[in-house]
Design a protein around this motif. Sequence first.
Motif: not given
Length: 664
Positions: A73-80
Amino acid sequence: MKDKKLIRLNQMKGLLEPQTNDQILNPIVLYLQSISKKASFFVVLIGLVVILGWVFDITALKSIVPGLVSMKANTAICFILGGLSLRLSHKQSLVINTESIKRKGFVSNLLFYLLPNLVILISLLTLLQYIFNIDFGIDQLFFQESLNSVATSAPGRMAPNTALAFLFVGSALLLINLPYPNYLPAQLFTVGVFLISFLGLLGYIYGNAYFYHFSKSYTGMALHTALTFILLGLGIFFARPDRGLMGVVASNNAGGILARRLFPAAIVLPPLIGWLVLLGYRGEVYTSDMGISLLGILNVIVFCILIWWNAKALSAIDWQRYQAEIALKKANDKLERRVLARTMQLQEANEQLQSEVSDRIAAEVALRESKETYRHQAEKLKELLHELQTTQSQLIQTEKMSSLGQLVAGVAHEINNPINFIYGNITHASEYIENLIHLLSLYQQHYPDSVAEIQVEIEAIELDFLIEDLPKLLSSMSLGADRIREIVLSLRNFSRLDESLMKAVDIHHGIDSTLLILQHRFKAKPDFPRIELIKEYGNLPEVECYASQINQVFMNILSNSIDALEMSPKDLKSSFTPTISIYTELINENIVAIRIADNGIGMTEEVSRKLFDPFFTTKPVGKGTGLGLSISHEIVVEKHGGQLKCISAPNKGTEFTIEVPIRQ
């Protein structure tokens, strides 16, 4: 003009690279920038899809294929965050200056710096957790993950290579979002991101888990994480393809064409050939030695074909350039011949034109000189006319004052003679009457019994009242004579015909004489109340001056003050007390000041500026000539070396200050 100066200054400091029209209008640059915008959109979209996978626990959205590492989830947030930051960077002006930054607004400026810094913060905290084996509680802050997740050392924690790549991404985005972007370091960070993600992708392609999962004690990089990093890296590269490392690739010269042809093949073909060779080896089609030899031979063949293909394309481009140069040379020679012929014609026309221009210039110079001469003459005539008008008005006023002075002096002299006769004889008449009254009293004492005829006459003339009232009558006549003598003395003091030269006089006598002459204007009228007079005299020495002229100044200023009070609005005349105040003081050892103030309607600043101009007046026609204050200013300033000032404001009254030297 300010923007151009700022751009030049920034170019000198190395903060901005110079822009050319080719860079701005280069279609390749615009095309690559459009790819960068689309890449930012898809990166944000992938991050949102993965977040939905975590919200609804959909394995296909989190890890694509069951059994692979999931995108945390942290990875997805950083991509956003990274995709949004990249998108915002496209809104920046190509030419950066402080004014454009101010126009963006507080929210935009905040997001420019906040988004990259959040990516850097999350990646740094994750790396610190790996290095020091601690838990900051950020891995499962929003979503919980099972302890048995595939290739996951800690639930919800992104891989260390993913965190390092995000550290590079955040740094690159921060550098390109600064007020003065630095693209070369940003692109170098992006190269690191591309290498980390490409290595992870090759690990999945080749089936080598070590490329994306270093150790069991670390979390591995997900497949779609590697693909998204490649997409985001390309977006950062293409955000400004005319800068830094990408400047060569996006250029229109031969180097740019060659780079655009070779880079995709150099990135795609070697991994593809290696994968094909690896498939043959794993299928036991050949041995490992044969596979390595085959890999080298295929790389040589492929790159030779690529080099030949690009050389052929460059040769065709060079041939076209050669043909264009020949055509350009022919056109240039033809143009030079036409230009030479046209130049000869223009030279002949120019010589003829120069001759005409020189004649015209000579005529214009002569005309200009005559105009200048006439203009100077007109200005002199205008000045002379103004001086003549001023002198004429002064002569008229001087003659009037001289005639008035002679008239006043004559009247005072003619009145003075009979009044002296009356005043001198009143004393004797009083003495004679007292003697007669005393004699009459003696007669009444010694002859109390008078004849009837005398008694009747005594009653008829009211002798007792006559004896009582006659001394009072003589006293009133004496008081009237004294008053007439004071008026005559004031008239003589005001006219001062015997003091036409400069001499030391008492200023207070001149003021009092002027007030005595104007006393009738201070009295109450049917439609206007009595004017109050306040006098505060200081201890002044005698002042060297032209006494009659100084008295004329007092007369003009006091008359104007009375006129200003009488011009007050009708609705105020019954509600305020008109007042004139006169103050005298010694400013220093050689300057005396006389201040005359009223509480009348006052004047505007525009009227005050014109107050001492000749013929300027605010009074109705027939009431003022506009010369009194002009002449007063000349008397005080030019003839006595003093100053005449006026302080006034609408409905605040007016104050005149006369400053005169004690010694001239």
